[in-house]
Design a protein around this motif. Structure first.
Motif, PDB file in Angstrom:
ATOM      1  N   PHE A   1       0.857  -1.171   0.000  1.00 56.84           N
ATOM      2  CA  PHE A   1       0.000   0.000   0.000  1.00 56.84           C
ATOM      3  C   PHE A   1       0.899   1.229   0.000  1.00 56.84           C
ATOM      4  O   PHE A   1       2.075   1.150   0.307  1.00 56.84           O
ATOM      5  N   ARG A   2       0.313   2.359  -0.311  1.00 60.27           N
ATOM      6  CA  ARG A   2       1.068   3.598  -0.245  1.00 60.27           C
ATOM      7  C   ARG A   2       0.172   4.711   0.279  1.00 60.27           C
ATOM      8  O   ARG A   2      -1.044   4.665   0.133  1.00 60.27           O
TER       9      ARG A   2
ATOM     10  N   ALA B   1       5.127   8.712  -2.243  1.00 62.70           N
ATOM     11  CA  ALA B   1       4.344   8.289  -1.076  1.00 62.70           C
ATOM     12  C   ALA B   1       5.238   7.482  -0.151  1.00 62.70           C
ATOM     13  O   ALA B   1       6.355   7.109  -0.520  1.00 62.70           O
ATOM     14  N   VAL B   2       4.712   7.188   1.014  1.00 58.68           N
ATOM     15  CA  VAL B   2       5.320   6.173   1.872  1.00 58.68           C
ATOM     16  C   VAL B   2       4.699   4.842   1.475  1.00 58.68           C
ATOM     17  O   VAL B   2       3.465   4.722   1.409  1.00 58.68           O
ATOM     18  N   TYR B   3       5.539   3.877   1.197  1.00 53.94           N
ATOM     19  CA  TYR B   3       5.079   2.562   0.762  1.00 53.94           C
ATOM     20  C   TYR B   3       5.168   1.588   1.930  1.00 53.94           C
ATOM     21  O   TYR B   3       6.213   1.483   2.590  1.00 53.94           O
ATOM     22  N   TYR B   4       4.077   0.874   2.143  1.00 57.28           N
ATOM     23  CA  TYR B   4       3.983  -0.066   3.249  1.00 57.28           C
ATOM     24  C   TYR B   4       3.778  -1.485   2.736  1.00 57.28           C
ATOM     25  O   TYR B   4       2.982  -1.718   1.818  1.00 57.28           O
TER      26      TYR B   4
ATOM     27  N   TRP C   1       1.866  -4.984   9.586  1.00 59.77           N
ATOM     28  CA  TRP C   1       2.359  -3.896   8.754  1.00 59.77           C
ATOM     29  C   TRP C   1       3.814  -3.595   9.077  1.00 59.77           C
ATOM     30  O   TRP C   1       4.246  -3.679  10.225  1.00 59.77           O
ATOM     31  N   GLY C   2       4.536  -3.208   8.031  1.00 60.48           N
ATOM     32  CA  GLY C   2       5.861  -2.660   8.246  1.00 60.48           C
ATOM     33  C   GLY C   2       5.760  -1.178   8.557  1.00 60.48           C
ATOM     34  O   GLY C   2       4.668  -0.605   8.552  1.00 60.48           O
ATOM     35  N   ARG C   3       6.914  -0.562   8.795  1.00 62.43           N
ATOM     36  CA  ARG C   3       6.920   0.856   9.146  1.00 62.43           C
ATOM     37  C   ARG C   3       6.884   1.754   7.922  1.00 62.43           C
ATOM     38  O   ARG C   3       6.680   2.961   8.054  1.00 62.43           O
ATOM     39  N   GLY C   4       7.124   1.208   6.772  1.00 61.66           N
ATOM     40  CA  GLY C   4       7.053   1.996   5.557  1.00 61.66           C
ATOM     41  C   GLY C   4       8.412   2.482   5.084  1.00 61.66           C
ATOM     42  O   GLY C   4       9.359   2.591   5.849  1.00 61.66           O
ATOM     43  N   THR C   5       8.474   2.772   3.796  1.00 61.35           N
ATOM     44  CA  THR C   5       9.689   3.336   3.193  1.00 61.35           C
ATOM     45  C   THR C   5       9.265   4.438   2.225  1.00 61.35           C
ATOM     46  O   THR C   5       8.307   4.287   1.480  1.00 61.35           O
ATOM     47  N   GLN C   6       9.980   5.545   2.282  1.00 62.75           N
ATOM     48  CA  GLN C   6       9.612   6.720   1.497  1.00 62.75           C
ATOM     49  C   GLN C   6      10.098   6.588   0.058  1.00 62.75           C
ATOM     50  O   GLN C   6      11.269   6.270  -0.182  1.00 62.75           O
TER      51      GLN C   6
END
Length: 126
Positions: free
Chosen positions: A37-38, A92-95, A116-121
């Motif tokens: 997701f983003r 976006a931040v991608y999760y 969920w992960g913490r996300g990456t920009q």
């Protein structure tokens, strides 16, 4: 419970490519689907792509079709999202997310996922 860690984000020019990775650990045998997701600033989290952990079948949002490819490696418990021809609107931040719910339907809603992960920009400049 399942733990997810994303990597591979960064800054890229429009038309460029990035490869995001998601490493899963702990109770990975319970995973049935992994999704990406983003979320862009001021916008809701949106579905990008998913992969059936067992079969390897994939599904993409219209915005990702033809540009993104999702794959998985069950031996290393990782998934990779290869993104090409990136556009500024991909910023976006991608999760990465995982679910143990049976794939009775495509799991394209964020609340289908339990981990969920913490996300990456990801930032795409014009």
């Amino acid at each position: 419970q399942v733990q997810l860690v994303e990597s591979g984000g960064g800054l890229v020019q429009a038309g460029g490519s990035l490869r995001l990775s998601c490493a899963a650990s702990a109770r990975t045998f319970t995973i049935l689907t992994i999704g990406w997701f983003r979320q862009a600033p001021g916008k809701e989290r949106e579905f990008v792509s998913l992969i059936n952990w067992s079969a390897g079948s994939t599904y993409y949002a219209d915005s990702a079709k033809g540009r993104f490819i999702l794959s998985r490696d069950r031996q290393t418990n990782t998934v990779a999202l290869q993104m090409t021809n990136l556009k500024p609107e991909d910023t976006a931040v991608y999760y990465c997310a995982a679910t143990s719910r049976l794939p009775l339907r495509l799991r394209t809603f964020w609340d289908d996922y339990d981990y969920w992960g913490r996300g990456t920009q990801v930032t795409v400049s014009s």
